[in-house]
Enzyme design. Structure first.
Site, PDB file in Angstrom:
ATOM      1  N   GLU A 122       0.807  -1.218   0.000  1.00  0.00           N
ATOM      2  CA  GLU A 122       0.000   0.000   0.000  1.00  0.00           C
ATOM      3  C   GLU A 122       0.843   1.272   0.000  1.00  0.00           C
ATOM      4  O   GLU A 122       0.315   2.366  -0.240  1.00  0.00           O
ATOM      5  CB  GLU A 122      -0.923   0.013   1.226  1.00  0.00           C
ATOM      6  CG  GLU A 122      -2.009  -1.053   1.225  1.00  0.00           C
ATOM      7  CD  GLU A 122      -3.078  -0.798   0.182  1.00  0.00           C
ATOM      8  OE1 GLU A 122      -3.090   0.300  -0.415  1.00  0.00           O
ATOM      9  OE2 GLU A 122      -3.895  -1.697  -0.056  1.00  0.00           O
ATOM     10  N   GLU A 143       7.903 -22.010   6.995  1.00  0.00           N
ATOM     11  CA  GLU A 143       8.203 -21.170   8.158  1.00  0.00           C
ATOM     12  C   GLU A 143       9.196 -21.823   9.117  1.00  0.00           C
ATOM     13  O   GLU A 143       9.715 -21.174  10.024  1.00  0.00           O
ATOM     14  CB  GLU A 143       6.930 -20.812   8.916  1.00  0.00           C
ATOM     15  CG  GLU A 143       6.280 -21.967   9.637  1.00  0.00           C
ATOM     16  CD  GLU A 143       5.076 -21.507  10.446  1.00  0.00           C
ATOM     17  OE1 GLU A 143       5.138 -21.632  11.679  1.00  0.00           O
ATOM     18  OE2 GLU A 143       4.098 -21.020   9.845  1.00  0.00           O
TER      19      GLU A 143
END
Length: 274
Positions: free
Chosen positions: A80, A111
């Site tokens: 953004e 992960e």
């Protein structure tokens, strides 16, 4: 002492026997606790932001790192920055365990790789002017811990956002942010309150940095990218308000310069009408 609050049993039980209204009201009741938990972390957030700003003023970058929901939220916030504040996409970078494929689908054991996070940072040329923020509700994600440990060892500023007290991740951060939201409505589902808290804190970090770097004027996104009709209309109305222009004149001016800020500066440089 490390306390795994994110895995504590929910305050609610027999969820499958509840009505839709009861479930929604329960979740909303728990969500109202999140803003209060975030408010208690403001001094921690401030400490991190105040150290990031001078680095970014000198060309440093900000990296977010996470896995699963935490990684997706970091990528979301980073993505953004260009449209909202007109900064290049290399200014704030979101990295997620498993790469872009993990944005939509789980990537098995991604992960759990302690070395991979640091390798990805190196591929971006990370250096001591940058900042790395690890995001992990549990504070135990190896991908994130390994990256922060190496970053810190190389003199890079590190921060983290987690929802447990004195976690292994916080131990690797110069500026840990521990936002304690309590047990999740669905036990262990940290995409809920913990994820909401992460999103709020990421908003606070990136927005406060961009404001301090001069990317907002008054309360307006004068550096936003004019990437669709909605944003062109918004920019047009900004110029209308600032210079008392008609919609057509303001839109023409905006499209001529391609930027609210540049269009505004051009108007201010014009000699006043006699």
């Amino acid at each position: 002492m490390f306390e795994k609050i994110t895995e504590q049993p929910s305050l609610y039980d027999r969820l499958e026997e509840k009505s839709t209204r009861e479930i929604l009201e329960d979740i909303n009741r728990e969500d109202r606790k999140v803003a209060e938990a975030v408010s208690r972390t403001i001094p921690m957030i401030e400490r991190l932001v105040e150290q990031i700003i001078p680095r970014m003023e000198q060309g440093g970058r900000l990296f977010y790192m996470g896995a699963g929901t935490s990684g997706r939220l970091g990528v979301l916030d980073a993505s953004e920055i260009p449209p909202t504040f007109g900064m290049p996409p290399t200014f704030v970078i979101g990295l997620i365990a498993g790469g872009d494929r993990a944005l939509r689908n789980p990537v098995e054991k991604a992960e759990d790789n302690t070395e991979r996070g640091w390798e990805e940072l190196l591929s971006h040329g990370v250096n001591s002017s940058d900042t790395v923020i690890g995001i992990a509700a549990s504070g135990t994600t190896p991908y994130v811990i390994g990256a922060l440990r190496e970053a810190r060892r190389h003199g890079i500023l590190t921060g983290c956002i987690c929802s447990n007290i004195e976690s292994p991740l916080a131990a690797e951060a110069d500026c840990p942010i521990e936002v304690i939201v309590g047990p999740e409505y669905v036990t262990g589902s940290s995409r809920m309150k913990s994820g909401t808290a992460q999103k709020m804190i990421l908003n606070m970090i990136s927005t406060s940095i961009m404001i301090r770097l001069g990317r907002v004027k008054g309360n307006r996104m004068v550096n936003m990218q004019l990437s669709n009709n909605k944003l062109i209309d918004r920019g047009t109305r900004m110029l209308m308000s600032e210079f008392d222009l008609s919609y057509e004149d303001a839109r023409t001016l905006l499209l001529r310069y391609g930027s609210v800020r540049i269009a505004s500066e051009s108007m201010k440089q014009k000699p006043p009408k006699k």
